[in-house]
Write a protein that holds these residues in place. Structure first.
Motif: not given
Length: 226
Positions: A85-91, A1-8, A115-121
């Motif tokens: 899917x786009x994974x971000x911390x506090x997405x 499964x392809x996912x994108x880990x993102x940050x701004x 949106x996949x929020x790693x902070x919520x996980x």
């Protein structure tokens, strides 16, 4: 499964107050492991960078002046994100800033269902504990020595390691107890497995003769009673 880990990184907290995106970084992961493909852009926000924001990410107005505008880099970013899917911390923070930039450029916002929020996980897994990216890296013993500021490209690399651990670690699907992310394919393969047919052990003739000779030297050996 392809996912994108993102940050701004941004000039501030609220795009409604005129704050802009100044850096976007994203890496591709397939089956939770980085592939080596990444996207990175530094952006001229066309405004000042408050000192309190500079203290977090290290960028000043002088660093950003003359860099490409968001609109000029938008198509390359969207092509890299694809429909994964786009994974971000506090997405929600990253999404609202990217959405504001996209709408400003005449494009639709990102699909919130991606949106996949790693902070919520992390909060679900470690309720009541510190769940910042730094705290999670320390908890999972991930090297933080290079993280002197909130550099987006470094942060997505760290987050990819944290996300792997949040999804079950390096032995995904083999965790003990409750495993909310266990592989369905693994479960199905286990359930469908046919019973194994026992195979008798065949002893070579010379080994059997040697064993019999050894038993002849013993008084009432146990093996002869079987």
């Amino acid at each position: 499964m392809r996912e994108i880990i993102l940050d701004t990184e941004t000039t501030g907290f609220e795009p409604s107050e005129g704050h802009r995106v100044i850096e976007v970084a994203a890496i591709e992961v397939v089956n939770l492991l980085p592939t080596g493909r990444f996207y990175h852009a530094i952006i001229d926000p066309q405004r000042d960078v408050p000192p309190e924001a500079s203290r977090i990410h290290g960028f000043t107005r002088a660093d950003l002046e003359g860099k490409p505008l968001f609109a000029a880099q938008m198509d390359a970013m969207l092509a890299f994100l694809g429909d994964s899917p786009i994974v971000a911390h506090n997405a929600p923070f990253d999404f609202k800033h990217l959405d504001a930039e996209l709408v400003r450029a005449g494009r639709p916002p990102l699909d919130a269902t991606r949106m996949v929020d790693s902070l919520a996980l992390a909060r679900e897994r470690f309720p009541g504990a510190p769940n910042s990216l730094d705290a999670l890296c320390r908890r999972f013993e991930i090297d933080l020595s290079e993280r002197t500021t909130h550099n987006a490209l470094l942060d997505v690399r760290l987050l990819s390691q944290v996300y792997l651990e949040l999804r079950g670690g390096r032995q995904l699907g083999l965790t003990l107890g409750a495993a909310p992310f266990a592989s369905a394919a693994l479960v199905q393969a286990t359930e469908a497995a046919a019973p194994r047919t026992p195979r008798p052990m065949r002893v070579p003739e010379e080994r059997a003769a040697a064993h019999a000779a050894f038993l002849d030297k013993l008084k009432d050996p146990l093996w002869n009673r079987l």
